[in-house]
Design a protein around this motif. Structure first.
Motif, PDB file in Angstrom:
ATOM      1  N   HIS A 424       0.810  -1.214   0.000  1.00 54.57           N
ATOM      2  CA  HIS A 424       0.000   0.000   0.000  1.00 54.57           C
ATOM      3  C   HIS A 424       0.844   1.266   0.000  1.00 54.57           C
ATOM      4  N   GLY A 425       2.099   1.133   0.354  1.00 56.58           N
ATOM      5  CA  GLY A 425       2.977   2.294   0.372  1.00 56.58           C
ATOM      6  C   GLY A 425       2.960   3.029   1.696  1.00 56.58           C
ATOM      7  N   ILE A 426       3.824   4.035   1.800  1.00 62.34           N
ATOM      8  CA  ILE A 426       4.004   4.791   3.044  1.00 62.34           C
ATOM      9  C   ILE A 426       3.176   6.071   3.022  1.00 62.34           C
ATOM     10  N   GLY A 427       3.265   6.814   1.927  1.00 66.23           N
ATOM     11  CA  GLY A 427       2.455   8.007   1.752  1.00 66.23           C
ATOM     12  C   GLY A 427       2.509   8.938   2.940  1.00 66.23           C
ATOM     13  N   LEU A 428       1.329   9.432   3.306  1.00 69.27           N
ATOM     14  CA  LEU A 428       1.219  10.362   4.417  1.00 69.27           C
ATOM     15  C   LEU A 428       1.030   9.633   5.747  1.00 69.27           C
ATOM     16  N   VAL A 429       0.179   8.599   5.736  1.00 67.44           N
ATOM     17  CA  VAL A 429      -0.273   8.064   7.029  1.00 67.44           C
ATOM     18  C   VAL A 429       0.689   7.083   7.687  1.00 67.44           C
ATOM     19  N   GLN A 430       1.643   6.563   6.938  1.00 69.18           N
ATOM     20  CA  GLN A 430       2.588   5.628   7.557  1.00 69.18           C
ATOM     21  C   GLN A 430       3.959   6.249   7.803  1.00 69.18           C
ATOM     22  N   LYS A 431       4.188   7.469   7.312  1.00 67.81           N
ATOM     23  CA  LYS A 431       5.560   7.970   7.329  1.00 67.81           C
ATOM     24  C   LYS A 431       6.120   8.144   8.744  1.00 67.81           C
ATOM     25  N   ASP A 432       5.237   8.476   9.698  1.00 73.32           N
ATOM     26  CA  ASP A 432       5.739   8.647  11.060  1.00 73.32           C
ATOM     27  C   ASP A 432       6.174   7.334  11.706  1.00 73.32           C
ATOM     28  N   TYR A 433       5.753   6.207  11.103  1.00 68.42           N
ATOM     29  CA  TYR A 433       6.166   4.904  11.652  1.00 68.42           C
ATOM     30  C   TYR A 433       7.488   4.412  11.062  1.00 68.42           C
ATOM     31  N   MET A 434       7.972   5.105  10.041  1.00 66.81           N
ATOM     32  CA  MET A 434       9.195   4.645   9.366  1.00 66.81           C
ATOM     33  C   MET A 434      10.383   4.462  10.324  1.00 66.81           C
TER      34      MET A 434
END
Lengths: 468, 468
Positions: A424-434
């Protein structure tokens, strides 16, 4: 990054670059392109642009780059990570008019296609020539192949055919300053310097705008068999997954569905299914090929494995209609959940033998935080989609505490050798979990690669890497 | 770039970083590591280093980065593009002591392996568990898996199984400044930001030093059939190649050999083969699988296609020995030519239906420049190796005019949609041809990516991109 608001002067220049008929500033357009399929998030662009050719995009990007105007490329708008949300306003660049299948080359088994072609439309056009393009995300009826490239998409058949990475040979890309390159060659092999094609795949529109795509095609199979195994527990179904591959069997799809997912589909979609009381998990297993006898041999082998893992019943989809119904059940699951509850979706992926630990861990974490979850996904790849349901959680807990639970899920995923997103990708909603998975060293490499391609940071800003 | 010669102070620091027993400055060592398999090129390092662990390489690179000392990583030394040649002297970093297979994970069908493991040793270890790692370059008996990663290697089975790109899941990499990262995750899918794993593959040791490799494994086939088709002309053999795939058949290998190649092998290797007078080209076609009946059905289909394309005879290798002999003929071809003539090798790759135009073009160009050529290779991928033989060319023409002929070959390759190298890489000897295919915009992207990873330019300098 500091961005420039779109003044009337810039707007006029945009109209000149792409043609007035392709520029929209009416409220309805801004509203329509303010969201994708990611939760209920809304970010409004200042202008929506729908160019039709590479030269227009080149002129547009050159202009925006010089004026520090953010540009957010958008495919079919079916993304689940918010990658198409124009979080800094600016230009929303819809690729919907890049909708031509330029050539299907049956001599070389390749196609050249524009990024705004709907994935299923492309698959059908290819199928008419007896060929297969096997990358079919659940959203295939509305997503664009360009969006699939941007996210490194997968789908149910990755398990046999690989992800989109294995089908993209070459890309025409407009760079942030308006320069245009082809990233590679129209060849099945490539050892000619850094692989910019592979770098572009999965970069979510942050490194350039893809304007043409050359894909590999393969011969289509003529036969397929679809079976559904029922299990008493999630754990036993998940444990069967890696056992299937260990037995030397490679299905063309291997999907997991939790009981709750099937319940939601039965309740909210027009799908009939006889859900038995003692069944808590399902594996959907598909085999394809040209020879039914060979396929049946694989079915027999898989039957033995399922039995050994406590499978209580195996159904075979006998007709095309039954197959389509089962697939529809799996495909509409996400939408069923989404349209009927406040939710968050995660896209965990782990080595496949770790699936039982992952699903048990998710339930345990949910138990502690008070959220429920509906899990399903491409189990054969170790890719488990988690729909987190608000259920009995208070609004405050949902707003403030849930994030800690998600952090725990990703910590578990990482500890099991997996990562934040499988498709699904990182985009906006997952970036803080990187940072759970990647060190600052690693993230800085990504940030610096971004700067090579887009020094002014105009392309899809605010995505993939957490801000510095 | 300005580099610092290795002073006694720097040498002492290198010894401290990697251990004195792993540092060599004797003349014999310097000589042994001054060449790879690329023509007769010789470049002497100032010191040869053979560390055993990641921490040593981290310390070494940190030191060399601070002191601007070039470091050339080296695998098995079987490269054909000069990528392992220390053209600026400095440190030759041999990975030969990184030779441990760390784990073969039969639960997940993955392995973790050090880069100095010989490819065939790894394949055999995996085969003992009933599994397949299918990336087997002709040099598999001596090349290292790390070198394969560095070059994005292929081999004969790419046509069914894909290149090494599709088998590498995750890499431990030491960066130029000594930092250590894992590039990805141990998962079959990955949509978590820029794909550094794929960027590292094929980067020829210019972006980092790979110290651990996680590979995907697949179930091994139990049956195979090998056939050899004879043709009157190169063109008809090459034309049959794309027709095979158009007929919906996917062999596990599809190799082309020109008559001259077979003649050289018969003449210089201990291989018996009844070479008929009217035969000028061969296709070697392999099928694998678990079911002989299915394989034979494919053989029948392929037979029809071969017949339609003027194949004069089809031989089946009946025994394991016959199969091995045929494969050995194909595998030793490069070495046969090399050990018996002054030569240059090119590694062209085009869309496969363009093979007839490519081979005709090569012969036509050779005719004009006065060189002969022996062509063979992985025809199923459109990948044709060209051994250019000095033959009647004068020393002066060989030295000065040949390059123009090679430029014409690459211009043709490019015009046909192909590129400079399919699997041998760019290294030292192909880098000057890169502008034939790639614009300065493209090459500058590569140069700037290099600067992100290696700002001081210490890692394998002088490779891939033509100097600015």
């Amino acid at each position: 990054m500091q961005y420039t608001p779109i003044t009337s002067t810039i707007l006029a220049a945009i109209e000149e670059a792409v043609g007035t008929a392709n520029v929209f500033v009416d409220q309805e357009s801004l509203q329509n392109y303010a969201h994708d399929e990611t939760e209920d998030l809304r970010y409004f662009p200042e202008v929506v642009v729908k160019p039709k050719d590479t030269a227009s995009i080149s002129a547009l990007l050159k202009l925006c780059n010089e004026n520090h105007v953010p540009v957010t490329p958008r495919g079919g708008g079916t993304g689940l990570s918010g990658a198409a949300l124009p979080v800094y306003g600016g230009v929303l660049l819809s690729m919907e008019r890049f909708n031509s299948i330029i050539a299907i080359d049956t001599e070389n088994l390749q196609a050249t296609v524009e990024p705004g072609v709907i994935t299923e439309v492309f698959m059908n056009a290819v199928a008419e020539k007896g060929l297969l393009y096997p990358v079919d995300p659940s959203s295939k009826g509305s997503c664009f192949i360009g969006g699939n490239v941007a996210h490194g998409s997968g789908g149910p058949r990755v398990v046999k055919y690989g992800t989109i990475r294995e089908y993209i040979l070459n890309l025409e890309v407009v760079l942030a300053n308006g320069d245009v390159i082809w990233t590679g060659a129209n060849t099945l092999k490539y050892a000619s310097g850094y692989n910019l094609t592979q770098l572009m795949i999965g970069s979510e529109g942050t490194l350039g705008v893809v304007t043409k795509i050359v894909t590999k095609l393969i011969p289509a199979s003529t036969q397929s068999v679809l079976m559904l195994g029922s299990f008493a527990t999630n754990e036993s179904a998940c444990a069967a997954v890696s056992a299937i591959f260990r037995a030397g069997i490679t299905p063309s799809a291997l999907e997991f569905m939790e009981r709750k997912g099937v319940e939601w589909v039965i309740q909210f979609d027009d799908i009939k299914f006889d859900l038995k009381a003692d069944v808590n998990a399902f594996l959907m297993i598909e085999f394809d090929g040209d020879d039914l006898d060979t396929i049946f041999k694989d079915c027999e082998k898989v039957n033995l494995v399922l039995e050994e893992h406590g499978c209580t019943e195996v159904l075979f989809a006998d007709t095309a209609q039954q197959k389509e119904d089962l697939w529809r059940m799996r495909r509409t699951m996400a939408e069923s959940v989404k349209s009927n509850s406040v939710y968050k979706e995660e896209d965990t992926v782990v080595p496949r033998a770790a699936l039982p630990q992952l699903i048990n861990g998710i339930k345990e974490i949910g138990g502690r935080y008070g959220f429920e979850s509906v899990c399903y996904g491409h189990a054969g790849d170790g890719n488990l989609h988690i729909n987190i349901i608000k259920a009995g959680m208070s609004d405050e807990d949902w707003k403030y505490k849930l994030k800690d639970g998600i952090v725990e899920i990703f910590e578990l995923t990482t500890a099991l050798g997996g990562t934040i997103s499988g498709e699904h990708g990182i985009g906006l909603v997952q970036k803080d979990y990187m940072p759970i998975k990647y060190s600052e060293i690693h993230l800085n490499l990504m940030r610096n690669i971004k700067k090579v391609f887009d020094p002014n940071g105009i392309l899809n800003p605010g995505k993939i890497t957490p801000d510095l």
